[in-house]
Design a protein around this motif. Structure first.
Motif, PDB file in Angstrom:
ATOM      1  N   SER A   6       0.837  -1.203   0.000  1.00 36.90           N
ATOM      2  CA  SER A   6       0.000   0.000   0.000  1.00 36.90           C
ATOM      3  C   SER A   6       0.865   1.243   0.000  1.00 36.90           C
ATOM      4  O   SER A   6       2.079   1.177   0.200  1.00 36.90           O
ATOM      5  N   GLY A  63       1.090   5.574   1.348  1.00 36.70           N
ATOM      6  CA  GLY A  63       0.861   6.308   2.585  1.00 36.70           C
ATOM      7  C   GLY A  63       2.149   6.572   3.349  1.00 36.70           C
ATOM      8  O   GLY A  63       3.198   6.003   3.055  1.00 36.70           O
ATOM      9  N   SER A  64       2.055   7.414   4.372  1.00 37.64           N
ATOM     10  CA  SER A  64       3.252   7.825   5.115  1.00 37.64           C
ATOM     11  C   SER A  64       3.796   6.705   6.003  1.00 37.64           C
ATOM     12  O   SER A  64       5.003   6.594   6.195  1.00 37.64           O
ATOM     13  N   THR A  65       2.906   5.850   6.547  1.00 37.87           N
ATOM     14  CA  THR A  65       3.427   4.744   7.369  1.00 37.87           C
ATOM     15  C   THR A  65       4.177   3.744   6.504  1.00 37.87           C
ATOM     16  O   THR A  65       5.332   3.416   6.796  1.00 37.87           O
ATOM     17  N   PRO A  66       3.585   3.268   5.390  1.00 38.61           N
ATOM     18  CA  PRO A  66       4.377   2.391   4.517  1.00 38.61           C
ATOM     19  C   PRO A  66       5.694   3.050   4.100  1.00 38.61           C
ATOM     20  O   PRO A  66       6.737   2.391   4.063  1.00 38.61           O
ATOM     21  N   ASP A  98      -3.158  -0.434  -4.185  1.00 38.43           N
ATOM     22  CA  ASP A  98      -3.892   0.636  -4.852  1.00 38.43           C
ATOM     23  C   ASP A  98      -2.899   1.634  -5.429  1.00 38.43           C
ATOM     24  O   ASP A  98      -1.706   1.607  -5.135  1.00 38.43           O
ATOM     25  N   LEU A 107      -3.902   2.183   7.198  1.00 36.72           N
ATOM     26  CA  LEU A 107      -5.217   2.480   7.773  1.00 36.72           C
ATOM     27  C   LEU A 107      -5.399   3.982   7.862  1.00 36.72           C
ATOM     28  O   LEU A 107      -4.556   4.689   8.419  1.00 36.72           O
ATOM     29  N   HIS A 112     -10.609   3.939   6.396  1.00 36.13           N
ATOM     30  CA  HIS A 112     -10.385   3.415   5.038  1.00 36.13           C
ATOM     31  C   HIS A 112      -9.119   2.568   5.027  1.00 36.13           C
ATOM     32  O   HIS A 112      -8.201   2.741   5.825  1.00 36.13           O
ATOM     33  N   THR A 113      -9.064   1.670   4.066  1.00 34.92           N
ATOM     34  CA  THR A 113      -7.857   0.912   3.779  1.00 34.92           C
ATOM     35  C   THR A 113      -7.818   0.649   2.280  1.00 34.92           C
ATOM     36  O   THR A 113      -8.865   0.707   1.634  1.00 34.92           O
ATOM     37  N   ALA A 114      -6.615   0.441   1.762  1.00 36.35           N
ATOM     38  CA  ALA A 114      -6.466   0.474   0.301  1.00 36.35           C
ATOM     39  C   ALA A 114      -7.067   1.807  -0.135  1.00 36.35           C
ATOM     40  O   ALA A 114      -6.824   2.839   0.517  1.00 36.35           O
ATOM     41  N   ARG A 137      -8.633   6.917  -8.294  1.00 34.93           N
ATOM     42  CA  ARG A 137      -7.718   5.873  -7.824  1.00 34.93           C
ATOM     43  C   ARG A 137      -8.135   4.521  -8.370  1.00 34.93           C
ATOM     44  O   ARG A 137      -9.261   4.355  -8.845  1.00 34.93           O
ATOM     45  N   LYS A 142      -3.938   7.647  14.810  1.00 37.88           N
ATOM     46  CA  LYS A 142      -4.669   6.428  14.419  1.00 37.88           C
ATOM     47  C   LYS A 142      -5.215   5.667  15.641  1.00 37.88           C
ATOM     48  O   LYS A 142      -5.886   4.649  15.501  1.00 37.88           O
TER      49      LYS A 142
HETATM   50  C1  6PG Z   1      -2.944   5.165  -0.148  1.00 40.09           C
HETATM   51  C2  6PG Z   1      -3.047   3.965   0.738  1.00 40.09           C
HETATM   52  C3  6PG Z   1      -3.936   4.240   1.912  1.00 40.09           C
HETATM   53  C4  6PG Z   1      -2.995   4.451   3.073  1.00 40.09           C
HETATM   54  C5  6PG Z   1      -3.727   4.913   4.298  1.00 40.09           C
HETATM   55  C6  6PG Z   1      -2.745   5.181   5.446  1.00 40.09           C
HETATM   56  O1  6PG Z   1      -2.802   5.003  -1.355  1.00 40.09           O
HETATM   57  O2  6PG Z   1      -2.923   6.271   0.440  1.00 40.09           O
HETATM   58  O3  6PG Z   1      -3.221   2.817   0.172  1.00 40.09           O
HETATM   59  O4  6PG Z   1      -4.828   3.206   2.218  1.00 40.09           O
HETATM   60  O5  6PG Z   1      -2.307   3.241   3.348  1.00 40.09           O
HETATM   61  O6  6PG Z   1      -4.398   6.124   3.978  1.00 40.09           O
HETATM   62  O7  6PG Z   1      -1.903   6.207   5.041  1.00 40.09           O
HETATM   63  P1  6PG Z   1      -0.996   6.994   6.130  1.00 40.09           P
HETATM   64  O8  6PG Z   1      -0.053   5.969   6.667  1.00 40.09           O
HETATM   65  O9  6PG Z   1      -0.340   8.074   5.338  1.00 40.09           O
HETATM   66  O10 6PG Z   1      -1.944   7.523   7.178  1.00 40.09           O
END
Ligand code: 6PG
Length: 244
Positions: free
Chosen positions: A39, A41-44, A70, A141, A146-148, A176, A199
């Motif tokens: 996925s 996002g900032s955590t990934p 996504d 998350l 929401h996820t994905a 998206r 979160k």
């Molecule tokens: C995206 C992700 C989305 C993301 C969450 C968490 O494309 O943005 O797939 O699901 O993982 O929004 O993102 P943060 O870690 O930035 O809060």
């Protein structure tokens, strides 16, 4: 089975995730690959960074086929691109063969790309229960649950007959392409990676048995696979009555 692990910081969470992926990769038969969907996002982004420069042994990236959960409908060099984020924070630091990296073409027509990418999965991911069976799906998350790119109000995507669908971000209107619920729930292991105090409320809402509010993330229930939550102490800060 659901497991919840809480770590002092994102670094330890990342080491755990890397070791989990390594344990899977080390057991892949010679003629097979490990199919992993990531996925954005900032955590990934933080986790990918730690994974790619972590001091522990490197992964056998040649055994990994990489996909995305996504993608934003932007070109691959756009700062909003999940592929660009993954390339800059992970791919540039590891020796994964280019043919193992299956980018969602965010620059294409969304509906057409959702169909094209679904075909890519059929060709590259072993079927399980009649659907492409990912070995690992890594999810983030959102504070809204929401996820994905499955946002509140769009829970019907958990019953889609398509593997990927074109969607629109409810706030920004951004187009998206997202993996749908049945495919997420068909994975062998689904891993949420969630960090930060912002979160804590949604994590508690989803994981505490006393909460029954539904959100897209609460619909992630692998049919036969494991569901693993990797949290830092801040994201786990409001957990009260969790059943592990
Ligand atoms: C995206 C992700 C989305 C993301 C969450 C968490 O494309 O943005 O797939 O699901 O993982 O929004 O993102 P943060 O870690 O930035 O809060």
């Amino acid at each position: 089975m659901r497991k919840i692990h809480v770590f002092p910081e994102v670094k330890q969470l990342s080491v755990y995730l890397k070791e989990l992926i390594k344990s899977k990769t080390d057991n892949v038969p010679d003629d097979k690959h490990l199919s992993v969907a990531l996925s954005g996002g900032s955590t990934p982004k933080k986790v990918f960074n730690h994974i790619s420069i972590g001091e522990n042994e490197d992964l056998n990236w040649e055994k990994i086929r990489l996909f995305w959960v996504d993608e934003r409908c932007v070109p691959p060099d756009d700062d909003d691109s999940n592929f660009k984020m993954t390339r800059n924070n992970l791919l540039v630091n590891v020796n994964i063969p280019a043919e193992n990296v299956h980018r969602i073409h965010g620059e294409n027509d969304p509906e057409g790309e959702a169909g094209r990418y679904s075909k890519i999965l059929k060709e590259n991911v072993e079927p399980v229960n009649g659907l492409p069976g990912f070995d690992i799906v890594v999810l983030g998350l959102g504070e809204d649950g929401h996820t994905a790119s499955i946002f509140p109000g769009n829970e019907s995507l958990f019953y889609s007959v398509k593997y990927y669908e074109a969607v629109t971000h409810p706030q920004t209107g951004q187009h998206r392409i997202t993996m749908t619920g049945p495919l997420i729930n068909n994975a062998e292991v689904v891993i949420f990676i969630v960090t930060g105090r912002s979160k804590a409320a949604i994590v508690s809402q989803i994981l505490d048995v006393s909460n029954t509010t539904e959100s897209p993330a609460s619909l992630v229930k692998p049919v036969k696979g494991d569901l693993i939550w990797l949290l830092d102490v801040e994201a786990a800060g409001l957990l009260k009555d969790v059943l592990h």
